[in-house]
Design a protein around this motif. Structure first.
Motif, PDB file in Angstrom:
ATOM      1  N   TYR A   1      -5.459   4.072 -11.633  1.00  0.00           N
ATOM      2  CA  TYR A   1      -4.679   4.393 -10.442  1.00  0.00           C
ATOM      3  C   TYR A   1      -5.384   3.895  -9.195  1.00  0.00           C
ATOM      4  O   TYR A   1      -6.594   4.026  -9.052  1.00  0.00           O
ATOM      5  N   ASP A   2      -4.590   3.340  -8.297  1.00  0.00           N
ATOM      6  CA  ASP A   2      -5.136   2.695  -7.108  1.00  0.00           C
ATOM      7  C   ASP A   2      -5.072   3.583  -5.864  1.00  0.00           C
ATOM      8  O   ASP A   2      -5.873   3.409  -4.945  1.00  0.00           O
ATOM      9  N   TYR A   3      -4.099   4.471  -5.820  1.00  0.00           N
ATOM     10  CA  TYR A   3      -3.902   5.298  -4.628  1.00  0.00           C
ATOM     11  C   TYR A   3      -3.840   6.765  -5.035  1.00  0.00           C
ATOM     12  O   TYR A   3      -3.237   7.118  -6.045  1.00  0.00           O
ATOM     13  N   TRP A   4      -4.419   7.605  -4.181  1.00  0.00           N
ATOM     14  CA  TRP A   4      -4.519   9.028  -4.466  1.00  0.00           C
ATOM     15  C   TRP A   4      -4.124   9.835  -3.238  1.00  0.00           C
ATOM     16  O   TRP A   4      -4.370   9.440  -2.100  1.00  0.00           O
TER      17      TRP A   4
ATOM     18  N   GLN B   1       0.843  -1.190   0.000  1.00  0.00           N
ATOM     19  CA  GLN B   1       0.000   0.000   0.000  1.00  0.00           C
ATOM     20  C   GLN B   1       0.874   1.235   0.000  1.00  0.00           C
ATOM     21  O   GLN B   1       1.996   1.229   0.514  1.00  0.00           O
TER      22      GLN B   1
ATOM     23  N   TYR C   1       5.653   1.415  -8.674  1.00  0.00           N
ATOM     24  CA  TYR C   1       4.431   2.029  -9.181  1.00  0.00           C
ATOM     25  C   TYR C   1       4.711   3.061 -10.261  1.00  0.00           C
ATOM     26  O   TYR C   1       5.658   3.837 -10.164  1.00  0.00           O
TER      27      TYR C   1
ATOM     28  N   GLN D   1       0.809   5.558   0.654  1.00  0.00           N
ATOM     29  CA  GLN D   1       0.155   6.807   1.040  1.00  0.00           C
ATOM     30  C   GLN D   1       0.867   7.950   0.341  1.00  0.00           C
ATOM     31  O   GLN D   1       2.098   7.988   0.287  1.00  0.00           O
TER      32      GLN D   1
END
Length: 122
Positions: A109-112, A1, A32, A3
């Motif tokens: 996109y998976d994370y913002w 994950q 990523y 952040q």
């Protein structure tokens, strides 16, 4: 994950430059692809720029090509957006995102991050 935290936004005059940063936490930042998107009031979120995991491949929206430069430092887990010759129409909240491919589609996109405001006065 992962952040993500954006910084570097602000109020500038037309023609000025600004550099945005996107700092990532987590051990897999270098795996990523990353992107920058922006959203102006009353408008849909739009693609700005993207960069591959290695930094070797970059992509830009036509509206910013030649004025904006995306880069990344995997050792620092940070992505940058150098913006020059800013125009009032660049005013928006700018978001960084992490995903599997350097795409122009937000759905890839998976994370913002939370976003940083950029305001360009005329």
């Amino acid at each position: 994950q992962v952040q993500l935290v954006e910084s570097g936004g602000g109020l500038v005059q037309a023609g000025a430059s600004l550099r945005l940063s996107c700092a990532a936490s987590g051990r897999t930042f270098s795996s990523y692809s990353m992107g920058w998107f922006r959203q102006a009031p009353g408008r849909l979120r739009e693609f700005v720029a993207a960069i591959s995991w290695s930094g070797k491949n970059t992509y830009y929206a036509d509206s910013v090509k030649g004025r904006f430069t995306v880069s990344r430092d995997n050792d620092k887990k940070t992505m940058y957006l150098q913006m020059s010759s800013l125009k009032p129409e660049d005013t928006a909240v700018y978001y960084c995102a992490a995903g599997r491919i350097p795409s122009g589609s937000s759905s890839d996109y998976d994370y913002w991050g939370q976003g940083t405001q950029v305001t360009v006065s005329s």
